[in-house]
Write an enzyme that holds these catalytic residues in place. Structure first.
Site, short mmCIF file in Angstrom:
data_model
loop_
_atom_site.label_atom_id
_atom_site.label_comp_id
_atom_site.label_asym_id
_atom_site.label_seq_id
_atom_site.Cartn_x
_atom_site.Cartn_y
_atom_site.Cartn_z
CE LYS A 80 30.79 50.03 -39.11
NZ LYS A 80 31.76 48.67 -38.58
CB SER A 155 35.02 48.56 -41.15
OG SER A 155 33.66 47.90 -40.54
CB SER A 179 34.64 45.51 -37.89
OG SER A 179 35.27 45.82 -38.96
N1 GLN Z 1 39.23 43.36 -41.43
C1 GLN Z 1 37.35 42.15 -41.67
C2 GLN Z 1 36.75 42.48 -43.63
O1 GLN Z 1 37.64 43.65 -44.07
C3 GLN Z 1 36.55 42.78 -41.15
C4 GLN Z 1 35.40 43.65 -41.24
C5 GLN Z 1 34.52 43.83 -39.97
O2 GLN Z 1 34.30 44.01 -39.27
N2 GLN Z 1 33.44 44.84 -40.96
O3 GLN Z 1 36.00 42.37 -43.83
#
Ligand code: GLN
Length: 492
Positions: A80, A155, A179
């Protein structure tokens, strides 16, 4: 031997590598070919490290010949874009870091390098990991390889798409509110959010420092376990890591459950099913039915199930979306146009700062900075930030008491399968609700895994698109998650 990436995983590829059926160089070249063929449609990778990957593959081949290898030696992985690899760009999906080059390796990267893994490239993500669809990237949306009209989740959607398009054998993502698990569920993969502090955050571009954890993504539980065992452990460069784990990772000496013999102190493990799952609005029927089938499947292989109550989990999303923006706004203050990446000239210092941040950050990031600074501002701090912290404590306590009665807790990973590109991106609250089942584990700091729950023998998904089952365990009990996941999926 012909390399069939679709039917290979880390474990089987490793066997072929040590038997000499193919070399890591050949395997890596095959992955690079797939990327060349498919990435233009899917946009899983922002950059491919072709030369570097082939060099590392050659080194790995030498090590394998010398008999000095681990299960990850010569295995191509995708990383990532918020995890630093020395000498490579890392942009966290943001314009503000577009030309930032990492000056050091993240601890997880150092560990994977020592294990001999090959890095194919950096994968797309929602900007600064804020999002659930990979539509918030400054570098274009990533598509779900199982249906190009749909999102891969986020994400870490670039990482899950990279695995699902059979261009690599595993990947790293980061999980702050879901995410790793949510995109794994949308792409039909296994994804682990480890215990907070079990994996070093050194070299991970911070989102919410009290939530963030790097987690592995793979096609099987065993693959995820292999990566996790390589990256976990205490680290002097991250004071929040669990230091005892430096020497021996404290796995409780429980008898491993093997299919029907799921014995724990002479009893079958008990799986908690929270009553709130049935009360969640917006859950689609197919996902609901699938969850009930998963419960039956677990019972059929010998687990006991029991209803548990987690009375404060209904406030998890609210608590998370106060605390997380607060932490994010503080973490993102460092992007000032002076030290890293983008710089825009203004009239004076402050103006430089405003211009750089105004242009460099996307809409969702600006929204969260505004939200975060608001909840931390004098006069509102007690009403929002402190209140959310209190709720966080209550949620932690809910899990603690539930784990007195049950060994793990299950929920669906999401309320439905992958949604269409564009469907939720202009409705932030709907997007935030994607995290309804996942954020609690981040608030409590406990480990959780998502595994495919509608996968058929032939590898396709019942009803067309994948769904995920989430299993949540007490702190440091990833081994229990792996055991139940393997039994559920029928993995040896
Ligand atoms: N969807 C969540 C957010 O937007 C989780 C994001 C994540 O785990 N990085 O914060």
């Amino acid at each position: 031997m012909k390399i069939d990436l679709k039917n290979l995983n880390i474990k089987t590829a490793h066997q072929h590598l040590i038997k000499g059926d193919f070399s890591s160089e050949e395997l890596t070249k095959e992955c690079l070919n797939v990327i060349k063929e498919k990435n233009k449609d899917i946009n899983a990778y922002l950059e491919v490290f072709e030369k570097n990957a082939l060099e590392r593959a050659n080194d790995a081949d030498k090590k394998i010949k010398e008999g000095k290898y681990t299960e990850l030696t010569g295995i191509p992985l995708a990383i990532k874009d918020n995890i630093l690899i020395k000498g490579q760009k890392a942009s966290a999906g943001s314009k503000i870091l577009e030309n930032y080059t990492a000056t050091y390796d993240a601890t997880v990267i150092k560990k994977l390098k020592d294990a001999g893994a090959v890095f194919l490239g950096r994968t797309n993500m929602d900007e600064f990991a804020m999002g659930s669809s990979t539509e918030n990237s400054a570098f274009g949306v990533t598509r779900n390889p199982l249906d190009l009209e749909r999102v891969p989740g986020g994400s870490s959607g670039g990482s899950t798409s990279a695995v699902a398009m059979n261009s690599c054998l595993g990947a790293l993502g980061s999980d702050t509110g879901g995410s790793v698990r949510q995109p794994s569920s949308f792409c039909g993969l296994v994804g682990l959010k480890p215990t907070y502090g079990s994996v070093s955050r050194n070299g991970l571009i911070a989102l919410g420092s009290s939530f963030d954890v790097i987690g592995p993504i793979g096609k099987t539980t065993s693959d995820v376990e292999i990566i996790f065992n390589t990256i976990k452990g205490g680290d002097d460069l991250d004071s929040t890591t669990i230091q005892e784990s430096k020497k021996v990772y404290p796995v409780k000496s429980r008898e491993a459950g093997i299919s029907l013999g799921v014995k724990l102190f002479n009893r079958a493990r008990i799986i908690g099913v929270p009553s709130f799952v049935n009360e969640i609005g917006g859950m689609d029927n197919f996902a609901k039915n699938n969850f009930n089938e998963s419960i039956k499947r677990l019972e059929a292989i010998g687990y006991q199930t029991k209803e548990v109550s987690l009375p404060n989990v209904k406030y998890a999303i609210s608590a998370y979306y106060v605390t997380l923006p607060a932490e994010a706004s503080a973490n993102l203050a460092r992007f000032d146009g002076v030290r890293y990446g983008l710089h825009k000239d203004g009239e004076n210092g402050i103006d430089d700062y405003l211009k750089t941040r105004g242009v460099g950050f996307g809409k969702e990031v600006r929204r969260r900075i505004i939200l975060g600074t608001y909840v931390l501002s004098a006069g509102y701090y007690d009403a929002y930030y402190n209140k959310a912290q209190d709720v966080r404590d209550l949620i932690r306590e809910d899990f603690k008491s539930a784990f007195k009665e049950v060994d793990v807790i299950i929920t669906p990973t999401t309320t439905g399968s992958a949604f269409k590109i564009g469907e939720k991106v202009n409705d932030p609250v709907r997007m935030y609700l994607e995290d309804i089942f996942t954020v609690s584990a981040n608030l409590a700091g406990i480990p959780a895994i998502s595994i495919p729950s509608n996968k058929k023998e032939d590898g396709s998904f019942d009803g067309g698109l994948p769904l995920g089952l989430q299993i949540i365990a007490p702190q440091m009990e990833e081994d229990v998650l792996f055991e139940i996941a393997k039994n559920f999926l029928g993995e040896k």
